[in-house]
Write an enzyme that holds these catalytic residues in place. Sequence first.
Site, PDB file in Angstrom:
ATOM      1  N   ARG A  71       0.817  -1.222   0.000  1.00 17.72           N
ATOM      2  CA  ARG A  71       0.000   0.000   0.000  1.00 17.72           C
ATOM      3  C   ARG A  71       0.850   1.271   0.000  1.00 17.72           C
ATOM      4  O   ARG A  71       0.416   2.308   0.504  1.00 17.72           O
ATOM      5  CB  ARG A  71      -0.954   0.030   1.196  1.00 17.72           C
ATOM      6  CG  ARG A  71      -2.129  -0.934   1.033  1.00 17.72           C
ATOM      7  CD  ARG A  71      -3.323  -0.457   1.849  1.00 17.72           C
ATOM      8  NE  ARG A  71      -4.448  -1.351   1.651  1.00 17.72           N
ATOM      9  CZ  ARG A  71      -5.355  -1.624   2.573  1.00 17.72           C
ATOM     10  NH1 ARG A  71      -5.268  -1.077   3.759  1.00 17.72           N
ATOM     11  NH2 ARG A  71      -6.360  -2.410   2.307  1.00 17.72           N
ATOM     12  N   ARG A 125      -2.763   6.199   1.087  1.00 18.12           N
ATOM     13  CA  ARG A 125      -3.426   7.220   1.899  1.00 18.12           C
ATOM     14  C   ARG A 125      -2.527   8.020   2.815  1.00 18.12           C
ATOM     15  O   ARG A 125      -2.924   9.053   3.309  1.00 18.12           O
ATOM     16  CB  ARG A 125      -4.502   6.535   2.758  1.00 18.12           C
ATOM     17  CG  ARG A 125      -5.449   5.680   1.964  1.00 18.12           C
ATOM     18  CD  ARG A 125      -6.246   4.734   2.835  1.00 18.12           C
ATOM     19  NE  ARG A 125      -5.427   3.671   3.400  1.00 18.12           N
ATOM     20  CZ  ARG A 125      -5.903   2.692   4.164  1.00 18.12           C
ATOM     21  NH1 ARG A 125      -7.175   2.667   4.476  1.00 18.12           N
ATOM     22  NH2 ARG A 125      -5.104   1.768   4.637  1.00 18.12           N
ATOM     23  N   ARG A 139      -7.412  11.826  -4.223  1.00 15.30           N
ATOM     24  CA  ARG A 139      -8.571  11.137  -3.645  1.00 15.30           C
ATOM     25  C   ARG A 139      -9.729  12.113  -3.447  1.00 15.30           C
ATOM     26  O   ARG A 139     -10.904  11.754  -3.625  1.00 15.30           O
ATOM     27  CB  ARG A 139      -8.179  10.522  -2.301  1.00 15.30           C
ATOM     28  CG  ARG A 139      -9.293   9.751  -1.619  1.00 15.30           C
ATOM     29  CD  ARG A 139      -8.943   9.422  -0.196  1.00 15.30           C
ATOM     30  NE  ARG A 139      -8.740  10.625   0.611  1.00 15.30           N
ATOM     31  CZ  ARG A 139      -8.287  10.621   1.855  1.00 15.30           C
ATOM     32  NH1 ARG A 139      -7.950   9.485   2.430  1.00 15.30           N
ATOM     33  NH2 ARG A 139      -8.137  11.752   2.522  1.00 15.30           N
ATOM     34  N   TYR A 160     -15.354 -11.552   0.208  1.00 15.61           N
ATOM     35  CA  TYR A 160     -16.139 -10.335  -0.026  1.00 15.61           C
ATOM     36  C   TYR A 160     -17.421 -10.652  -0.803  1.00 15.61           C
ATOM     37  O   TYR A 160     -18.492 -10.133  -0.492  1.00 15.61           O
ATOM     38  CB  TYR A 160     -15.313  -9.299  -0.776  1.00 15.61           C
ATOM     39  CG  TYR A 160     -14.245  -8.653   0.069  1.00 15.61           C
ATOM     40  CD1 TYR A 160     -14.584  -7.819   1.138  1.00 15.61           C
ATOM     41  CD2 TYR A 160     -12.897  -8.875  -0.171  1.00 15.61           C
ATOM     42  CE1 TYR A 160     -13.612  -7.225   1.936  1.00 15.61           C
ATOM     43  CE2 TYR A 160     -11.907  -8.286   0.611  1.00 15.61           C
ATOM     44  CZ  TYR A 160     -12.274  -7.467   1.664  1.00 15.61           C
ATOM     45  OH  TYR A 160     -11.318  -6.887   2.451  1.00 15.61           O
TER      46      TYR A 160
END
Length: 341
Positions: A25, A29, A38, A151
């Site tokens: 990652r 973020r 974003r 999921y």
Amino acid sequence: MIKNDLFLRALNNETVERPPVWMMRQAGRYLPEFRALRDKYDFFTRCETPELAAEITVQPIRIVKPDAAILFSDILVVPRAMGIHVELKDNLGPIIPNPIRSMEQVNQVVVPNIEETLGYVMDAVKLTKEMLNDEVPLIGFAGSPWTIFCYAVEGKGSKSFDTAKGFCFSNPIAAHTLLQKITDTTILYLKEKVKAGCNAIQIFDSWGGMLSPVDYQEFSWQYINQIVEALAPYTKVIVFGKGCWFALNDMAKSKASALGVDWTCSARNARYLSGGKITLQGNFDPSRLLSPIPTIKKMVHQMIDEFGKDSYIVNLGHGILPNIPVDHAKAFVEAVKEYNK
């Protein structure tokens, strides 16, 4: 030829001057540059717009300077391509409004034409390769079939995925049919990624640790291994199973080039369980990046000492957290580059 090929040499089990480093990652973020994009574009727009995906992929290479880039995308682009509707809700994560709970629904899931449904990912790979200009290798990735299945059946994130597990145990034929469709799609998808220019592939089995060792073999590993077998002739494959230390021995016997390890498994145990020969990747606790910088550097050097500088790729034990200061991420990478033994 790639100028910094340290990552690829470690995957080849070659002797290196220091281990390579990247972070799961890392295109994400914790970077203000990422947050700026974003705020302008929703998640799947960023994934599906090659120019945005490429820019996000390259951001950490410029700022944090790891030894490999990982394509900005998401594991859920695969079920979306298969006709499973996926939404991403702020603070809730992925939501599947119509989770799969029957054989009838499984039969409606398709193995898609990759070019038609996921061509935008290949465009992002090609554009990223241009922007990287052979400075570092590019990693492509996919979720494991079991993780995608979790999921698709649960309908959302979960601490235990009891509904997904229950579907496997109460309706195994439907479960295996869906797992095989996800596997077939993932193989086609990853082969295209390699053709487009990815230098290595990582399979993320984020929820493998939810299964018992016996159930892991039946519902996760056998499908991951199909992917490894299909991809190994074309590229290096890394398998990362969070909480899957119990499977390291079986994984090490496969054609995978490296195995990811999370922070709950020590370097010594990981080397022992995997037979001591295969390249290992990991396993710094992502929360530890909140430690003072001198502590981070000291712990990284200890970690390299424990794993050994060869047959090792420095990484976190899972994805970097959004609240990590950029300076701390940089310190993690710098600590590896400063290592000399």
